[in-house]
Design a protein around this motif. Structure first.
Motif, short mmCIF file in Angstrom:
data_model
loop_
_atom_site.label_atom_id
_atom_site.label_comp_id
_atom_site.label_asym_id
_atom_site.label_seq_id
_atom_site.Cartn_x
_atom_site.Cartn_y
_atom_site.Cartn_z
N ARG A 185 0.86 -1.18 0.00
CA ARG A 185 0.00 0.00 0.00
C ARG A 185 0.90 1.23 0.00
O ARG A 185 1.84 1.32 0.79
N ASN A 244 -8.27 -2.23 5.47
CA ASN A 244 -9.38 -1.28 5.67
C ASN A 244 -8.99 -0.14 6.59
O ASN A 244 -9.43 1.00 6.39
N GLU A 259 -7.19 2.24 4.46
CA GLU A 259 -8.16 2.84 3.54
C GLU A 259 -8.94 3.97 4.23
O GLU A 259 -9.18 5.01 3.64
#
Ligand code: ADP
Ligand code: MG
Length: 576
Positions: A150, A275, A278
């Motif tokens: 990420r 998540n 995110e």
């Protein structure tokens, strides 16, 4: 696609650190001219960077200052790399798309970012993982690990970043670890430079820590090893089941682990980590590339889900293990990471694809594939001969891929499969051996050719001759379709001659596969007619036409054993 990066990285081309090693090529690439490629340069970057493309892109710059020279430097200075290009920021993917897109297509088996959409699915409830599966995995699996990359939008990627920007990334990530990771995820962040020797040793032994980039890997000459270890670090929760690497190849590598075979729980935790990011940061992602970061090999899901599993019987026949994994879209690695040996028969088995499939689909492939692999392992312990079964499993799959790519219906492919199965089952062991020996001879002949073009000609020749010996006259390929096929193959192989047996075999498969297609005409109308035609003939098993179809399909079955899989493996061996 990419949001503009505010920060000016103004990266230097040549890395000016005291302890930087000289590349094998003699001196670092200074970006002043078209690179001096040699035969040692193996990358897809070299394949696609023509002089014209170089001239077209050489003066382009992203807002943060990344140029073509930065993107290609790693592949110029490190000839053996398979990819050979790095993105310096999110915008690089767009500004240098004309280079990155074909690299992506070459690496990810035809995935076309200009035409396809990548879908992500991070819902663990969509997995099919039964109690019985869990039980059998827990028996065989030593540990499970799922990782992905990420990166944070608005910052330069490690190869081209500045000290300040690298620290800013670390700060943002650290804030997430320390304030947003709660409950099971709660843990500690350790800056790499502050780890004690003892901590380092412990983390390394557990397989948790990353290494300083070496001159042989993708990161080193791209610039990603500058100022090491500043700004790098590792987070782990108290149980060491959630880990994050900071500022190594990507801004963050997220890792979920456990010491059993509970893939669903490991995936669930992986999704929680993802998540949390995110929710608390803007992540580099778009709907054609999926997640993006530094290397084209890690886009899409960027995810590798792996199990460390003891395979004592397969361990005695590594080639068979590779073949089995190939058939299942899996990749075997040794027990200490890529290129390492399998100590104590422990293998790291993981999904092979990264893009074009969702995270759930890839984990499911691992679940289903491992289930099959364990069944085979068990049968091997009873000394059962599995080679043929695995080879035909794999050849069916590859044949299907190619033929579908040639607009053949699933139904027709299944018909061919049934024919092949019947035919192969009818062979005695010694007949099979004879056929294999013959195939080996053809492959050697093709291996002796000097160029890819010569190889293609040779294969055509062999297939034609073989057909005639069997009393069937092969139709001439329509010129344009033949050219299409050649073009596709050249694109796939980067116009390099097939220099391993597997690659040669793959060529046979592609061409013989096309041979089958020849009896299925291209246009729909014709296709329908001919299909009915063929149906009729297949119903009468003694006609010549059936014989012709069978012989051809059989040839494909024999030849279609290891197509893209081997290439993937070769590429992976060169991977960072
Ligand atoms: P990646 O590129 O996915 O990070 P590598 O092959 O570079 O993977 O391996 C990184 C480290 O992770 C190695 O030390 C390897 O042994 C360890 N590892 C990989 N899979 C597992 C697993 N399922 N269980 C335990 N350790 C693992
Ligand atoms: Mg790795």
């Amino acid at each position: 696609m990419a949001e503009s990066t505010e920060l000016k990285c103004e990266p230097k081309i040549v890395i000016e650190e005291k302890d930087i090693e000289t590349p094998k090529t003699g001196a670092q690439y200074d970006g002043k001219d078209f690179p001096k490629f040699t035969d040692d340069h193996k990358s897809l970057m070299k394949t696609y960077l023509t002089k014209d493309l170089y001239n077209k892109l050489k003066d382009k710059k992203t807002k943060s200052g990344v140029t073509l020279a930065h993107v290609i430097k790693t592949g110029v200075d490190t000839p053996h790399l398979g990819v050979g290009a790095t993105a310096g920021d999110e915008e690089s993917w767009e500004v240098f798309a004309e280079l990155f897109n074909p690299i992506i297509k070459g690496w990810h088996k035809g995935y076309d970012v200009t035409a396809q959409k990548h879908k992500s699915n991070l819902n663990p409830d969509d997995l099919n993982f039964t109690e019985a599966t869990l039980k059998s995995f827990n028996k065989a699996v030593v540990s499970t690990r799922i990782r992905a990359a990420r990166s944070l939008r608005g910052h330069c990627l490690p190869s081209n970043t500045t000290k300040e920007d690298r620290l800013a990334v670390e700060k943002k990530l650290r804030d997430i670890f320390e304030n947003k990771f709660t409950d099971d995820l709660k843990g500690t962040y350790y800056p790499l430079g502050k780890l004690t020797e003892e901590q380092t040793k412990e983390l390394r032994e557990g397989g948790f820590l990353f290494q300083k980039p070496r001159p042989t890997n993708l990161l080193y000459f791209s610039g990603a090893a500058r100022d090491w270890p500043e700004g790098r670090g590792i987070f782990h929760n108290d149980k060491k089941t959630a880990l994050c690497w900071v500022n190594e190849e990507d801004h963050c590598r997220i890792i979920s682990m456990s010491k059993d075979g509970d893939l669903k729980s490991v995936f669930k935790r992986f999704c929680e980590i993802s998540n949390t990011f995110e929710k608390n940061a803007k992540i580099m992602y778009n709907d054609t590339h999926g997640y993006v970061g530094t290397c084209p090999s890690n886009i899409g899901t960027g995810m590798r889900a792996s199990v460390m599993v003891k395979l004592e019987n397969f361990n005695m026949n590594v080639t068979l293990l590779e073949e089995a994994c190939t058939a299942l879209d899996l990749q075997p690695r040794g027990s200490k990471g890529e290129h390492s040996a399998a100590e104590g028969a422990k293998w790291d088995i993981s999904n092979k694809q990264r893009i074009g499939f969702s995270e759930v689909e890839l984990v499911q492939k691992l679940i289903d594939g491992l289930t099959q692999l364990l069944k085979w392992e068990e049968r091997l312990s009873n000394n059962e001969e599995l080679k043929d079964e695995i080879a035909s499993y794999r050849s069916n799959k590859i044949a299907g891929q190619i033929l579908r790519g040639m607009d053949m219906s699933q139904e027709d492919i299944q018909k061919i499969r049934n024919l092949v199965t019947t035919k192969v089952n009818a062979l005695t062991n010694s007949e099979r051996e004879t056929k294999r020996a013959e195939a080996q001879k053809w492959e050697d002949e093709v291996m002796g050719c000097k160029t890819l073009e010569e190889q293609l000609k040779k294969i055509d020749e062999i297939l034609k001759k073989k057909g005639e010996e069997r009393g069937m006259k092969l139709e001439e390929l329509e010129k344009s379709r033949s050219e299409d096929l050649t073009k596709k193959i050249i694109e796939f192989y980067g116009n390099k001659r097939a220099d391993t047996q597997d690659r040669v075999r793959a060529l046979f498969k592609a061409i013989a596969g096309f041979g089958i297609f020849k009896i299925k005409p291209a246009t729909k109308e014709e296709n329908k007619d001919k299909k009915e035609d063929n149906e009729e003939k297949k119903d009468k098993p003694d006609t010549n036409e059936t014989e012709k179809t069978e012989s051809k399909t059989e040839e494909v079955a024999e030849k279609k054993e290891t197509r893209e899989e081997t290439i993937e493996r070769e590429k992976n061996e060169e991977k960072n």
